[in-house]
Design an enzyme around this catalytic site. Structure first.
Site, PDB file in Angstrom:
ATOM      1  N   ARG A  11      -5.847 -72.462  21.771  1.00 15.60           N
ATOM      2  CA  ARG A  11      -5.157 -71.607  20.935  1.00 15.60           C
ATOM      3  C   ARG A  11      -4.020 -71.091  21.494  1.00 15.60           C
ATOM      4  O   ARG A  11      -3.780 -70.203  22.375  1.00 15.60           O
ATOM      5  CB  ARG A  11      -6.042 -70.573  20.472  1.00 15.60           C
ATOM      6  CG  ARG A  11      -5.506 -69.321  19.479  1.00 15.60           C
ATOM      7  CD  ARG A  11      -6.499 -68.144  19.170  1.00 15.60           C
ATOM      8  NE  ARG A  11      -7.202 -68.964  18.047  1.00 15.60           N
ATOM      9  CZ  ARG A  11      -7.855 -68.069  16.966  1.00 15.60           C
ATOM     10  NH1 ARG A  11      -7.760 -66.826  17.132  1.00 15.60           N
ATOM     11  NH2 ARG A  11      -8.531 -68.606  16.179  1.00 15.60           N
ATOM     12  N   HIS A  38      -4.662 -74.761  11.656  1.00 12.81           N
ATOM     13  CA  HIS A  38      -6.020 -74.036  12.122  1.00 12.81           C
ATOM     14  C   HIS A  38      -7.071 -74.985  11.416  1.00 12.81           C
ATOM     15  O   HIS A  38      -8.060 -74.552  10.627  1.00 12.81           O
ATOM     16  CB  HIS A  38      -5.724 -72.866  11.405  1.00 12.81           C
ATOM     17  CG  HIS A  38      -6.859 -71.662  12.142  1.00 12.81           C
ATOM     18  ND1 HIS A  38      -7.464 -72.174  13.135  1.00 12.81           N
ATOM     19  CD2 HIS A  38      -7.321 -70.609  11.565  1.00 12.81           C
ATOM     20  CE1 HIS A  38      -8.302 -70.995  13.543  1.00 12.81           C
ATOM     21  NE2 HIS A  38      -8.046 -70.056  12.682  1.00 12.81           N
ATOM     22  N   GLN A  41     -10.753 -73.830  11.360  1.00 12.28           N
ATOM     23  CA  GLN A  41     -11.107 -72.759  10.263  1.00 12.28           C
ATOM     24  C   GLN A  41     -11.512 -73.627   8.942  1.00 12.28           C
ATOM     25  O   GLN A  41     -12.422 -73.229   8.227  1.00 12.28           O
ATOM     26  CB  GLN A  41      -9.580 -71.885  10.112  1.00 12.28           C
ATOM     27  CG  GLN A  41     -10.040 -70.793   9.011  1.00 12.28           C
ATOM     28  CD  GLN A  41     -11.173 -69.948   9.133  1.00 12.28           C
ATOM     29  OE1 GLN A  41     -11.156 -69.192  10.037  1.00 12.28           O
ATOM     30  NE2 GLN A  41     -12.196 -69.717   8.224  1.00 12.28           N
ATOM     31  N   ASP A 128      -5.294 -65.409   3.274  1.00 10.38           N
ATOM     32  CA  ASP A 128      -4.926 -65.160   4.727  1.00 10.38           C
ATOM     33  C   ASP A 128      -4.202 -64.054   5.102  1.00 10.38           C
ATOM     34  O   ASP A 128      -3.606 -63.540   4.388  1.00 10.38           O
ATOM     35  CB  ASP A 128      -4.565 -66.480   5.426  1.00 10.38           C
ATOM     36  CG  ASP A 128      -4.216 -66.460   6.959  1.00 10.38           C
ATOM     37  OD1 ASP A 128      -4.947 -65.611   7.632  1.00 10.38           O
ATOM     38  OD2 ASP A 128      -3.666 -67.250   7.554  1.00 10.38           O
ATOM     39  N   CYS A 167     -10.120 -66.176   5.632  1.00 16.48           N
ATOM     40  CA  CYS A 167     -10.299 -66.636   7.124  1.00 16.48           C
ATOM     41  C   CYS A 167     -10.536 -65.756   8.026  1.00 16.48           C
ATOM     42  O   CYS A 167     -11.060 -65.751   9.265  1.00 16.48           O
ATOM     43  CB  CYS A 167      -9.161 -67.512   7.552  1.00 16.48           C
ATOM     44  SG  CYS A 167      -7.713 -66.757   7.827  1.00 16.48           S
ATOM     45  N   ARG A 195     -18.129 -70.904  11.001  1.00 21.81           N
ATOM     46  CA  ARG A 195     -17.238 -71.226  12.148  1.00 21.81           C
ATOM     47  C   ARG A 195     -17.882 -71.669  13.221  1.00 21.81           C
ATOM     48  O   ARG A 195     -17.552 -72.580  14.079  1.00 21.81           O
ATOM     49  CB  ARG A 195     -16.104 -70.022  12.629  1.00 21.81           C
ATOM     50  CG  ARG A 195     -15.362 -69.501  11.795  1.00 21.81           C
ATOM     51  CD  ARG A 195     -14.067 -70.112  11.510  1.00 21.81           C
ATOM     52  NE  ARG A 195     -13.107 -69.855  12.527  1.00 21.81           N
ATOM     53  CZ  ARG A 195     -12.295 -70.240  13.311  1.00 21.81           C
ATOM     54  NH1 ARG A 195     -12.346 -71.615  13.530  1.00 21.81           N
ATOM     55  NH2 ARG A 195     -11.682 -69.832  14.250  1.00 21.81           N
TER      56      ARG A 195
HETATM   57  N1  NVA Z   1      -2.693 -67.175  10.069  1.00 21.17           N
HETATM   58  C1  NVA Z   1      -3.527 -66.496  10.895  1.00 21.17           C
HETATM   59  C2  NVA Z   1      -4.962 -66.934  10.870  1.00 21.17           C
HETATM   60  C3  NVA Z   1      -5.944 -65.927  11.930  1.00 21.17           C
HETATM   61  C4  NVA Z   1      -7.143 -66.602  12.200  1.00 21.17           C
HETATM   62  C5  NVA Z   1      -2.895 -66.313  12.266  1.00 21.17           C
HETATM   63  O1  NVA Z   1      -2.152 -67.151  12.685  1.00 21.17           O
HETATM   64  O2  NVA Z   1      -2.789 -65.059  12.811  1.00 21.17           O
END
Ligand code: NVA
Length: 209
Positions: A11, A38, A41, A128, A167, A195
């Site tokens: 990540r 992502h 997700q 989101d 999400c 998830r």
């Molecule tokens: N778009 C959000 C997703 C969080 C799971 C982020 O990148 O923070």
């Protein structure tokens, strides 16, 4: 690390970091979120839609909010891959760029600045956070710009019976109102639990290689 590990879950911010790691390490590399994508997700989201609506090839989905964020971009990928209709309702400056949509198929119905128009007939309403990781310095500006792009009572009324998904983490009264979150908490927490299951499936699939 490629010689010591059986796989990696990364990540981070730059998508290129994940791709370079995968290229040079030669081990299975799972994208656990970048600025651009992502995918884990979205696998859990598709599982949730399949469980609740019977499949993910039929439903029409509306993403409302920051349409240029990683989650929206992965939704574009999923719509093309699985063949469902996707609309993205976002202010002009937060709509996915041409590169995100390039080569992603014909079935994306609409990128629009009008969430209510896009919500009509939708089977899934999805949002989101307005301030993704790494964008914290823009928080006040983003909240002001995205204020009209919220899942609220009016939007839900335009798509009666639609699944409401998020999400997580959710910022209540920002991208979704508190009351709509609570009414759809069951779906949202099933989605969160998925998830775990979807990612176990990814690990299993990669371990079978
Ligand atoms: N778009 C959000 C997703 C969080 C799971 C982020 O990148 O923070």
């Amino acid at each position: 690390m490629g010689r010591m590990l059986g796989g990696a879950v990364i990540r981070t911010f730059a998508q290129s970091d994940v791709e370079l790691f995968a290229q040079y390490s030669g081990i299975p590399t799972i994208n656990a979120l970048t600025d651009d994508e992502h995918p884990c997700q979205i696998l859990a989201d598709l599982q949730t839609i399949k469980e609740k609506l019977g499949g993910y090839a039929g439903p029409e989905d509306l993403f409302v909010g920051d349409g240029a964020c990683n989650v929206a971009r992965s939704w574009i990928w999923a719509a093309a891959r699985c063949g469902f209709e996707l609309a993205i309702a976002a202010p002009v400056n937060y709509q996915p760029d041409a590169a995100a949509a390039k080569g992603r198929g014909q079935r994306q119905r609409l990128v629009t600045a009008d969430p209510e128009e896009a919500a009509r007939g939708a089977d899934v309403l999805y949002t989101d956070v307005w301030v993704s990781m790494g964008k914290e310095e823009e928080a006040a500006f983003r909240v002001a710009q995205l204020a009209g792009y919220q899942i609220n009572r009016k939007l839900v009324a335009a798509a009666p019976g639609a699944l409401v998904m998020h999400c997580l983490p959710a910022y209540r009264e920002k991208e979704i109102t508190d009351e709509i979150f609570e009414e759809h908490a069951r779906t949202i927490f099933d989605e969160a639990e998925n998830r775990l299951h979807a990612q176990k499936a990814v690990l299993w699939m990669l371990s079978e290689r």
